[in-house]
Write a protein that holds these residues in place. Structure first.
Motif, PDB file in Angstrom:
ATOM      1  N   ALA A  97      -6.242   9.589   3.426  1.00 36.15           N
ATOM      2  CA  ALA A  97      -6.346   8.314   4.134  1.00 36.15           C
ATOM      3  C   ALA A  97      -6.710   7.183   3.167  1.00 36.15           C
ATOM      4  O   ALA A  97      -6.135   6.093   3.218  1.00 36.15           O
ATOM      5  CB  ALA A  97      -7.383   8.413   5.247  1.00 36.15           C
ATOM      6  N   LYS A  98      -7.613   7.486   2.255  1.00 34.33           N
ATOM      7  CA  LYS A  98      -8.045   6.459   1.303  1.00 34.33           C
ATOM      8  C   LYS A  98      -6.894   6.103   0.341  1.00 34.33           C
ATOM      9  O   LYS A  98      -6.632   4.928   0.060  1.00 34.33           O
ATOM     10  CB  LYS A  98      -9.253   6.979   0.517  1.00 34.33           C
ATOM     11  CG  LYS A  98      -9.827   5.962  -0.424  1.00 34.33           C
ATOM     12  CD  LYS A  98     -11.157   6.425  -1.007  1.00 34.33           C
ATOM     13  CE  LYS A  98     -11.553   5.499  -2.138  1.00 34.33           C
ATOM     14  NZ  LYS A  98     -12.062   6.246  -3.283  1.00 34.33           N
ATOM     15  N   VAL A  99      -6.204   7.131  -0.134  1.00 38.15           N
ATOM     16  CA  VAL A  99      -5.093   6.884  -1.058  1.00 38.15           C
ATOM     17  C   VAL A  99      -3.966   6.120  -0.346  1.00 38.15           C
ATOM     18  O   VAL A  99      -3.385   5.187  -0.902  1.00 38.15           O
ATOM     19  CB  VAL A  99      -4.591   8.215  -1.668  1.00 38.15           C
ATOM     20  CG1 VAL A  99      -3.235   8.046  -2.335  1.00 38.15           C
ATOM     21  CG2 VAL A  99      -5.612   8.729  -2.679  1.00 38.15           C
ATOM     22  N   ASP A 142      -8.134  12.751  -0.855  1.00 38.31           N
ATOM     23  CA  ASP A 142      -8.550  11.906   0.261  1.00 38.31           C
ATOM     24  C   ASP A 142      -7.328  11.104   0.738  1.00 38.31           C
ATOM     25  O   ASP A 142      -7.156   9.935   0.389  1.00 38.31           O
ATOM     26  CB  ASP A 142      -9.680  10.985  -0.224  1.00 38.31           C
ATOM     27  CG  ASP A 142     -10.321  10.218   0.921  1.00 38.31           C
ATOM     28  OD1 ASP A 142      -9.743  10.195   2.043  1.00 38.31           O
ATOM     29  OD2 ASP A 142     -11.389   9.640   0.702  1.00 38.31           O
ATOM     30  N   GLN A 171      -2.136  10.554  -9.700  1.00 37.59           N
ATOM     31  CA  GLN A 171      -2.071  10.275  -8.258  1.00 37.59           C
ATOM     32  C   GLN A 171      -0.769   9.571  -7.894  1.00 37.59           C
ATOM     33  O   GLN A 171      -0.154   9.879  -6.877  1.00 37.59           O
ATOM     34  CB  GLN A 171      -3.248   9.397  -7.824  1.00 37.59           C
ATOM     35  CG  GLN A 171      -4.546  10.148  -7.652  1.00 37.59           C
ATOM     36  CD  GLN A 171      -5.701   9.218  -7.368  1.00 37.59           C
ATOM     37  OE1 GLN A 171      -5.827   8.155  -7.987  1.00 37.59           O
ATOM     38  NE2 GLN A 171      -6.539   9.599  -6.419  1.00 37.59           N
ATOM     39  N   ASP A 201      -4.219   3.952   1.832  1.00 36.03           N
ATOM     40  CA  ASP A 201      -4.591   2.539   1.956  1.00 36.03           C
ATOM     41  C   ASP A 201      -4.839   1.860   0.612  1.00 36.03           C
ATOM     42  O   ASP A 201      -5.430   0.782   0.556  1.00 36.03           O
ATOM     43  CB  ASP A 201      -5.829   2.412   2.861  1.00 36.03           C
ATOM     44  CG  ASP A 201      -5.454   2.661   4.331  1.00 36.03           C
ATOM     45  OD1 ASP A 201      -4.307   2.331   4.713  1.00 36.03           O
ATOM     46  OD2 ASP A 201      -6.290   3.225   5.073  1.00 36.03           O
ATOM     47  N   SER A 202      -4.383   2.482  -0.458  1.00 40.39           N
ATOM     48  CA  SER A 202      -4.540   1.882  -1.788  1.00 40.39           C
ATOM     49  C   SER A 202      -3.223   1.293  -2.271  1.00 40.39           C
ATOM     50  O   SER A 202      -2.144   1.695  -1.825  1.00 40.39           O
ATOM     51  CB  SER A 202      -4.969   2.946  -2.805  1.00 40.39           C
ATOM     52  OG  SER A 202      -6.124   3.616  -2.363  1.00 40.39           O
ATOM     53  N   GLN A 233      -4.336   0.846  -8.060  1.00 41.63           N
ATOM     54  CA  GLN A 233      -5.678   1.409  -7.825  1.00 41.63           C
ATOM     55  C   GLN A 233      -5.710   2.922  -8.041  1.00 41.63           C
ATOM     56  O   GLN A 233      -6.767   3.534  -7.968  1.00 41.63           O
ATOM     57  CB  GLN A 233      -6.134   1.081  -6.399  1.00 41.63           C
ATOM     58  CG  GLN A 233      -6.296  -0.416  -6.173  1.00 41.63           C
ATOM     59  CD  GLN A 233      -6.585  -0.752  -4.708  1.00 41.63           C
ATOM     60  OE1 GLN A 233      -5.821  -0.363  -3.815  1.00 41.63           O
ATOM     61  NE2 GLN A 233      -7.675  -1.456  -4.478  1.00 41.63           N
ATOM     62  N   GLU A 248      -1.554  15.220   1.534  1.00 39.32           N
ATOM     63  CA  GLU A 248      -2.442  16.366   1.387  1.00 39.32           C
ATOM     64  C   GLU A 248      -1.702  17.539   0.729  1.00 39.32           C
ATOM     65  O   GLU A 248      -2.226  18.191  -0.173  1.00 39.32           O
ATOM     66  CB  GLU A 248      -2.982  16.769   2.757  1.00 39.32           C
ATOM     67  CG  GLU A 248      -4.147  17.710   2.626  1.00 39.32           C
ATOM     68  CD  GLU A 248      -4.881  17.915   3.941  1.00 39.32           C
ATOM     69  OE1 GLU A 248      -4.449  17.347   4.972  1.00 39.32           O
ATOM     70  OE2 GLU A 248      -5.877  18.657   3.919  1.00 39.32           O
ATOM     71  N   LYS A 262       0.846  -1.196   0.000  1.00 40.74           N
ATOM     72  CA  LYS A 262       0.000   0.000   0.000  1.00 40.74           C
ATOM     73  C   LYS A 262       0.884   1.250   0.000  1.00 40.74           C
ATOM     74  O   LYS A 262       1.947   1.266   0.646  1.00 40.74           O
ATOM     75  CB  LYS A 262      -0.899   0.012   1.236  1.00 40.74           C
ATOM     76  CG  LYS A 262      -2.010  -1.015   1.145  1.00 40.74           C
ATOM     77  CD  LYS A 262      -2.876  -0.999   2.383  1.00 40.74           C
ATOM     78  CE  LYS A 262      -3.968  -2.034   2.234  1.00 40.74           C
ATOM     79  NZ  LYS A 262      -4.693  -2.264   3.502  1.00 40.74           N
TER      80      LYS A 262
END
Ligand SMILES: Nc1ncnc2c1ncn2[C@@H]1O[C@H](COP(=O)(O)OP(=O)(O)O)[C@@H](O)[C@H]1O
Ligand SMILES: [Mg+2]
Length: 269
Positions: free
Chosen positions: A141-143, A139, A155, A145-146, A150, A133, A104
């Motif tokens: 936190a979401k990124v 986002d 990105q 955890d990717s 994904q 950030e 991740k």
């Protein structure tokens, strides 16, 4: 004393000693942004790799690369890797190959402070989210955890920028950081690089074959062809009154004339 000083750098490869960088000298001060431009094969990436101590084993290097006055050519792997993890950050062209596909991205960015700074896991995580950030990830936190696959190309390049900056380096080396992205994403990522350099105050060596790109970021320019520096000076002067025929050709190829650094350039066609 300059932050980085390259003196009479020569790099050649293999038994036939094909010259890739040919007696190149320049220097970079703290906080300065220097653009290294030239067409494909002119020796830009080899210069960056020589500075970072990342050339392959068939390369012969001579001359001098000084970081805050200390010679880097011939420094130990241990010292060079410490420098790369803390004082100098790097972003390369291929965001996919620079990331580990099995991990991740938050963990990958977090390993940099964990390895090179004495921080706790929790602090590292916080630093990673802040940094994501800062490089314009909506986002974090979401990124974090990717997995790399994904994420979009833009990105991924932002994640690599965060990784390069997470330990607050004094110098960021960008080697064609947006070349693999499509044009709209490219200009967004460039805008982010500009903003983040302003806010962290790091110096930058920005490598590109694209004059439109460099005029957004850099105050000083160096033009290379066939391993040699053919022109150097303030970006404004080089772009408005190029002296070397090669620079004029590059400008014509980019259909740029009399460009004011910092203006938005719209290429025709
Ligand atoms: N590992 C290598 N072995 C042999 N030649 C190399 C190697 N890496 C780069 N070169 C040669 O060095 C020259 C400069 O390459 P490079 O610095 O990658 O150009 P660019 O300006 O496009 O970044 C090219 O002629 C290239 O073929
Ligand atoms: Mg290159």
């Amino acid at each position: 004393m300059s932050l980085l000083e390259v003196n009479d750098l020569v790099v050649d490869f293999g038994r036939h000693r094909r010259v890739a960088v040919d007696h190149v000298s320049w220097s970079l001060d703290s906080g300065e942004r220097l653009g290294l431009i030239g067409e494909s094969g002119s020796g830009k990436s080899v210069t960056a790799l020589a500075i970072m101590g990342l050339l392959p084993g068939n390369a012969h290097v001579s001359g001098s690369v000084r970081w805050r006055g200390e010679e880097l050519l011939g420094a130990s792997d241990h010292d060079m890797s410490a420098l790369r993890g803390s004082s100098i950050g790097m972003v390369f062209q291929e965001p996919m190959t620079a990331l580990d596909p099995t991990m991740k991205v938050g963990r990958q960015v977090g390993e940099v402070p964990l390895l090179h700074r004495s921080v706790s896991r929790g602090d590292a995580r916080g630093r990673v989210l802040d940094m994501l950030e800062q490089v314009g990830i909506k986002d974090p936190a979401k990124v974090a955890d990717s997995y790399p696959h994904q994420l979009s190309g833009g990105q991924r390049q932002r994640v690599l920028l965060a990784m390069a900056l997470v330990n607050s380096p004094d110098l960021l080396i960008c080697d064609e950081p947006t070349t693999a992205l499509d044009v709209t994403v490219q200009s967004q990522v460039l805008a982010t690089i500009n903003e983040v350099l302003d806010s962290v105050g790091a110096a930058c060596l920005f490598i590109t074959h694209d004059l439109a790109v460099v005029s957004h970021i850099c105050q000083e320019l160096i033009v290379m062809t066939s391993g040699k520096v053919v022109e150097a000076g303030p970006a404004r002067a080089v772009l408005s009154h190029p002296e070397h025929p090669y620079t004029r050709r590059l400008l014509r190829a980019a259909r740029l004339d009399l460009v004011e650094p910092g203006t938005t350039i719209v290429l025709e066609d």
